[in-house]
Design a protein around this motif. Structure first.
Motif, PDB file in Angstrom:
ATOM      1  N   MET A  81       0.838  -1.339   0.054  1.00  0.00           N
ATOM      2  CA  MET A  81      -0.091  -0.084   0.196  1.00  0.00           C
ATOM      3  C   MET A  81       0.809   1.359  -0.038  1.00  0.00           C
ATOM      4  O   MET A  81       2.039   1.229   0.514  1.00  0.00           O
ATOM      5  N   GLU A 139      -3.104   5.221   1.480  1.00  0.00           N
ATOM      6  CA  GLU A 139      -4.105   3.954   1.891  1.00  0.00           C
ATOM      7  C   GLU A 139      -4.042   3.924   3.350  1.00  0.00           C
ATOM      8  O   GLU A 139      -5.157   3.605   3.953  1.00  0.00           O
ATOM      9  N   LEU A 194     -11.998   0.291   0.683  1.00  0.00           N
ATOM     10  CA  LEU A 194     -11.394   1.554   0.253  1.00  0.00           C
ATOM     11  C   LEU A 194     -11.659   1.616  -1.215  1.00  0.00           C
ATOM     12  O   LEU A 194     -11.139   0.730  -2.117  1.00  0.00           O
ATOM     13  N   GLU A 211     -10.427   3.386  -4.908  1.00  0.00           N
ATOM     14  CA  GLU A 211      -9.411   3.489  -5.632  1.00  0.00           C
ATOM     15  C   GLU A 211      -9.125   4.868  -5.384  1.00  0.00           C
ATOM     16  O   GLU A 211      -7.828   5.491  -5.318  1.00  0.00           O
ATOM     17  N   CYS A 251      -6.587   7.114  -2.949  1.00  0.00           N
ATOM     18  CA  CYS A 251      -5.024   7.337  -3.169  1.00  0.00           C
ATOM     19  C   CYS A 251      -5.046   8.471  -4.386  1.00  0.00           C
ATOM     20  O   CYS A 251      -5.494   8.344  -5.507  1.00  0.00           O
TER      21      CYS A 251
END
Length: 115
Positions: A28, A32, A104, A106, A109
């Protein structure tokens, strides 16, 4: 013995254990990790530095981003994290982290956002 002690010291903090357990799921970037932990980004960076210095994690540059992952080459780290995973399998905080991680988007980030 010194390197093993550093591993134990690094894992003596709840947030660092949480980060290590997340990174066992997948590599990660810091944004994230920050989204799951919901603590100050500077604090996340500090924890990552300690984990890297102790040999628990490593990082790899991917363009402008740094991707963190568990240092798979360190067998001692793998053994310790296996123990943590077994002992903390039912931990509410870590279960919550896994759920957050799995949901989460995408877009969390900036790596995936258009510039």
């Amino acid at each position: 013995m010194r390197s093993e002690i550093e591993v134990f010291k690094a894992l003596g903090d709840e947030n660092r254990v949480r980060i290590a357990m997340m990174l066992r799921e997948r590599p990660m970037c810091v944004c994230e990790i920050d989204s799951v932990l919901d603590i100050a980004l500077s604090t996340v960076s500090s924890h990552l530095k300690i984990l890297k210095t102790s040999g628990i994690i490593r990082d790899k540059k991917d363009g402008r981003w740094v991707i963190y992952s568990i240092n798979e080459e360190n067998g001692f780290v793998a053994e310790i994290l296996d123990i943590f995973e077994k002992k903390l399998a039912e931990d509410v905080v870590l279960s919550g982290d896994r759920i957050k991680l799995s949901t989460l988007p995408e877009s969390v980030c900036t790596k995936y956002q258009s510039v």
